[in-house]
Design an enzyme around this catalytic site. Structure first.
Site, PDB file in Angstrom:
ATOM      1  N   TRP A 287       1.045   0.450 135.564  1.00 15.38           N
ATOM      2  CA  TRP A 287       0.709   1.417 134.529  1.00 15.38           C
ATOM      3  C   TRP A 287       1.491   1.145 133.168  1.00 15.38           C
ATOM      4  O   TRP A 287       2.565   0.775 133.319  1.00 15.38           O
ATOM      5  CB  TRP A 287       0.846   2.933 135.032  1.00 15.38           C
ATOM      6  CG  TRP A 287       0.982   3.913 133.932  1.00 15.38           C
ATOM      7  CD1 TRP A 287       1.871   4.262 133.070  1.00 15.38           C
ATOM      8  CD2 TRP A 287      -0.255   4.548 133.468  1.00 15.38           C
ATOM      9  NE1 TRP A 287       1.621   5.063 132.212  1.00 15.38           N
ATOM     10  CE2 TRP A 287       0.310   5.574 132.345  1.00 15.38           C
ATOM     11  CE3 TRP A 287      -1.725   4.845 133.751  1.00 15.38           C
ATOM     12  CZ2 TRP A 287      -0.504   6.344 132.026  1.00 15.38           C
ATOM     13  CZ3 TRP A 287      -2.104   5.643 133.272  1.00 15.38           C
ATOM     14  CH2 TRP A 287      -1.782   6.493 132.183  1.00 15.38           C
TER      15      TRP A 287
ATOM     16  N   GLU B  47       5.213  14.255 119.049  1.00 16.39           N
ATOM     17  CA  GLU B  47       5.474  13.161 119.894  1.00 16.39           C
ATOM     18  C   GLU B  47       5.829  11.822 119.307  1.00 16.39           C
ATOM     19  O   GLU B  47       5.350  11.762 117.814  1.00 16.39           O
ATOM     20  CB  GLU B  47       4.837  12.703 121.365  1.00 16.39           C
ATOM     21  CG  GLU B  47       4.424  13.921 121.934  1.00 16.39           C
ATOM     22  CD  GLU B  47       3.591  13.647 123.343  1.00 16.39           C
ATOM     23  OE1 GLU B  47       3.662  14.203 124.484  1.00 16.39           O
ATOM     24  OE2 GLU B  47       2.561  12.718 123.205  1.00 16.39           O
TER      25      GLU B  47
ATOM     26  N   GLN C 261       6.352   2.375 128.549  1.00 18.85           N
ATOM     27  CA  GLN C 261       6.307   3.173 129.613  1.00 18.85           C
ATOM     28  C   GLN C 261       5.617   2.655 130.822  1.00 18.85           C
ATOM     29  O   GLN C 261       4.665   2.101 130.478  1.00 18.85           O
ATOM     30  CB  GLN C 261       5.838   4.207 128.856  1.00 18.85           C
ATOM     31  CG  GLN C 261       6.382   5.540 128.259  1.00 18.85           C
ATOM     32  CD  GLN C 261       7.708   6.018 128.969  1.00 18.85           C
ATOM     33  OE1 GLN C 261       7.268   6.869 129.565  1.00 18.85           O
ATOM     34  NE2 GLN C 261       8.707   5.405 128.955  1.00 18.85           N
TER      35      GLN C 261
ATOM     36  N   ASP D 113       3.227   4.395 126.322  1.00 22.24           N
ATOM     37  CA  ASP D 113       3.858   4.167 124.882  1.00 22.24           C
ATOM     38  C   ASP D 113       4.587   2.830 124.842  1.00 22.24           C
ATOM     39  O   ASP D 113       5.107   2.393 125.980  1.00 22.24           O
ATOM     40  CB  ASP D 113       4.613   5.250 124.588  1.00 22.24           C
ATOM     41  CG  ASP D 113       4.276   6.500 124.802  1.00 22.24           C
ATOM     42  OD1 ASP D 113       3.090   6.651 125.143  1.00 22.24           O
ATOM     43  OD2 ASP D 113       5.023   7.695 124.652  1.00 22.24           O
TER      44      ASP D 113
HETATM   45  C1  FRU Z   1       3.558   9.958 124.631  1.00 16.64           C
HETATM   46  C2  FRU Z   1       4.283  10.662 125.471  1.00 16.64           C
HETATM   47  C3  FRU Z   1       5.587  10.644 125.147  1.00 16.64           C
HETATM   48  C4  FRU Z   1       6.633  10.612 126.495  1.00 16.64           C
HETATM   49  C5  FRU Z   1       6.075   9.683 127.165  1.00 16.64           C
HETATM   50  C6  FRU Z   1       5.908   9.923 128.637  1.00 16.64           C
HETATM   51  O1  FRU Z   1       2.546   9.395 125.024  1.00 16.64           O
HETATM   52  O2  FRU Z   1       3.807  11.585 126.219  1.00 16.64           O
HETATM   53  O3  FRU Z   1       6.094  11.890 124.475  1.00 16.64           O
HETATM   54  O4  FRU Z   1       8.023  10.149 126.064  1.00 16.64           O
HETATM   55  O5  FRU Z   1       4.641   9.691 126.843  1.00 16.64           O
HETATM   56  O6  FRU Z   1       5.319   8.879 129.409  1.00 16.64           O
END
Ligand code: FRU
Length: 574
Positions: free
Chosen positions: A125, A296, A144, A128
């Site tokens: 997966w 965010e 991420q 961000d």
């Molecule tokens: C944005 C978010 C961020 C967070 C991350 C978690 O898409 O929600 O705020 O750090 O994804 O995966």
């Protein structure tokens, strides 16, 4: 039930891990059988009683079938036996025991929707983009990542590297969850003056440790971003008054570091001399822009516009997209090293009104350019999209700049020069009037679902234009330009697989165009997405799609106008 709820349930029931099997390691990868939406189980792999994964990781273990294998790098353990322990498995089930070994990390990597010229992880997966920094000839794109499945859990920082922003090598993850929590989004810089004392030119990352609280931690790399060491004094920034406090974006201002952090529905700015000790400077955002949800992934950028300094603040918001779900807004104004002040403009202003460009920020370390990449999905459906061994990908790199729309400044997004450098024109067509229609019945002889189409439209009157990409099954992405309303819309209701989530194609996606005498249009098609750019950065419109067969037909029809079409080309991107 979403993944986090399932994980909570496991936590509450406190199932004891059964060390199901001892395996003699002969291959480079131990392959754990998984099922999309399968039973959420906690995995530990023990070598002499120690978990080689660090913390236990959640896996959607196979129960009724094996959808994919989770590759675990075990090269270090060849010739040894490892114990595989899983919680909550039914001992009589035969599927979850189908462990395998392989010398290849991902077999059948090139699945139908794997993009050919966008970054997607080899396995697992992503959401961000994180830790984006340029250093000594290389772009670093952390992201991420769940290295153990295709859903949003086990959040790590994955790690990809490129010399040209277009070809990425996906390397092992760099930052793994620990006792402070999962690893959420953040950024990285090059500490060329060794202000933190980790070493000259250390790449220093700041990320959110997302446990019971969200706090900011740092880690550094002394080997060109291949491995990171967490700072023993973590966390370095805490705000006990906030539940949502995340996504630190570092930048340099004079002789200090600045970090912008999403704090509830405002952005908090902090400063530091050494990246370890931080002082709060200010907050921005009350009463301005969209507050449909928490804020965010901020980014603070300095531009020069007509000889003057201008600052831009990017802020992602989910949900808040007028078209539904995730979107990024921006503010234009000033920053004096302490406070961001927004110019009076008709906020909210959006970076990209498509459905699939979220959490985008820019690369540090490139003083003269602001190179942006976003996550090419939307939280409404990102966990349900029909890919197999990976889920989600990033947008193309885009160079951001300021330009006027005739009334005020806007943030323009253009494909980066590196996109054009990897592009080759393979077909071109004579200039023509749309008249009764323009059509390219077969876009490419050998079609892998990845190409770009460019053309320029000169509208004669304020009519409408339909631009359609389709396949032999009648699936299509239908764009409508309405020059009387300065509007561009997309209907993806018949684009292919759409019913994996009801909100994917429930209504047209609408954006605005800036009134111009002619419009340069570029459509970057890459298997699961089309990024459309209109008017040299005026509009970027990013949308995903999942056709059952790659689109191979292109048509334009006019209604109430007869525009001139020119500079029509088809390009391969390699
Ligand atoms: C944005 C978010 C961020 C967070 C991350 C978690 O898409 O929600 O705020 O750090 O994804 O995966």
């Amino acid at each position: 039930m979403n993944n986090w709820k399932k994980i909570l349930l496991i936590g509450c029931v406190v199932l004891l891990a059964a060390c199901t099997k001892s395996v003699l390691i002969t291959g480079d990868y131990l392959m754990i059988p998984a099922q999309d939406g399968g039973k959420m189980s906690k995995l530990e792999i023990l070598s002499v009683g120690e978990n080689i994964l660090g913390e236990p990781q959640y896996v959607e273990i196979a129960q009724d079938r094996v959808d994919y294998y989770i590759p675990i790098d075990v090269t270090e353990y060849k010739g040894q036996s490892l114990d595989i322990c899983l919680t909550g498995v039914d001992k009589n089930n035969k599927f979850y025991k189908r462990f395998a070994q392989s010398d290849v990390r991902v077999t059948e990597r090139d699945e139908r929707y794997r993009p050919r010229y966008h970054f997607a992880p080899d396995f697992g997966w992503t959401n961000d983009p994180n830790g984006m920094v340029y250093y000594d000839g290389e772009y670093h794109l952390a992201y991420q990542a769940n290295p153990y499945g295709i859903g949003h859990y086990n959040m790590h920082w994955g790690n990809a590297v490129s010399t040209d922003l277009m070809h990425w090598e996906d390397l092992p993850p760099i930052i793994a969850p620990d006792s402070l929590g999962a690893i959420f989004s953040g950024s990285a810089i090059v500490d060329d003056e060794n202000t933190a004392g980790f070493g000259k030119d250390a790449i220093v990352a700041m990320y959110t440790s997302a446990g019971r609280l969200q706090r900011q931690s740092i880690a550094y790399s002394l080997d060109r971003g291949r491995t990171y060491t967490k700072y023993e004094g973590n966390p370095v920034i805490t705000d006990l008054s906030r539940r949502d406090f995340r996504d630190p974006k570092l930048s340099r201002f004079g002789d200090k570091w600045i970090v912008a952090i999403a704090a509830g529905d405002v952005i908090a700015f902090y400063a530091s001399k050494d990246l370890k000790n931080w002082e709060k400077l200010s907050e921005f955002g009350k009463g301005i822009g969209s507050h449909a949800a928490v804020w965010e992934c901020p980014d603070l950028l300095k531009f020069e516009y007509e000889g003057k300094e201008k600052w831009v603040l990017l802020v992602s918001i989910n949900p808040g997209n007028p078209n539904g779900g995730s979107i990024t807004q921006y503010f234009i104004g000033s920053f004096d090293g302490k406070e961001f002040k927004a110019d009076p403009l008709p906020y909210p202003l959006w970076v990209d009104l498509g459905a699939d460009n979220y959490a985008g920020v820019t690369f540090a370390g490139k003083e003269d350019r602001h190179i942006f990449m976003g996550w090419m999905s939307n939280w409404y459906y990102s966990g349900a999209t029909p890919t197999k061994r990976f889920r989600n990908c990033m947008t193309l790199p885009r160079d951001l700049s300021l330009k006027s729309n005739g009334r005020h400044l806007i943030l323009a997004s253009n494909p980066s020069p590196e996109v054009y450098a990897s592009m080759k024109q393979v077909r071109s067509f004579d200039d023509t009037k749309v008249g009764l229609g323009f059509s390219i019945p077969q876009i490419l002889e050998e079609n892998h679902g990845a190409y770009s189409i460019a053309f320029t439209i000169q509208p004669d009157t304020k009519g409408k234009l339909a631009v359609v990409l389709s396949n032999t099954l009648g699936e299509k992405m239908v764009y409508h330009f309405d020059f009387s309303k300065n509007e561009l819309s997309l209907d993806r209701s018949e684009s292919g697989l759409v019913d994996f989530e009801p909100r994917f194609a429930s209504k047209p996606i609408v954006t605005h165009i800036v009134e111009r005498a002619e419009y340069k249009v570029e459509m970057f098609v890459d298997r699961q997405s089309i990024e459309m750019f209109v008017g040299e950065g005026d509009v970027s419109f990013t949308n995903s799609m999942f056709p059952s067969e790659y689109y191979d037909k292109f048509e334009i029809t006019a209604d109430g106008c007869n525009p001139i079409l020119s500079e029509i080309t088809i390009n391969e991107i390699n």
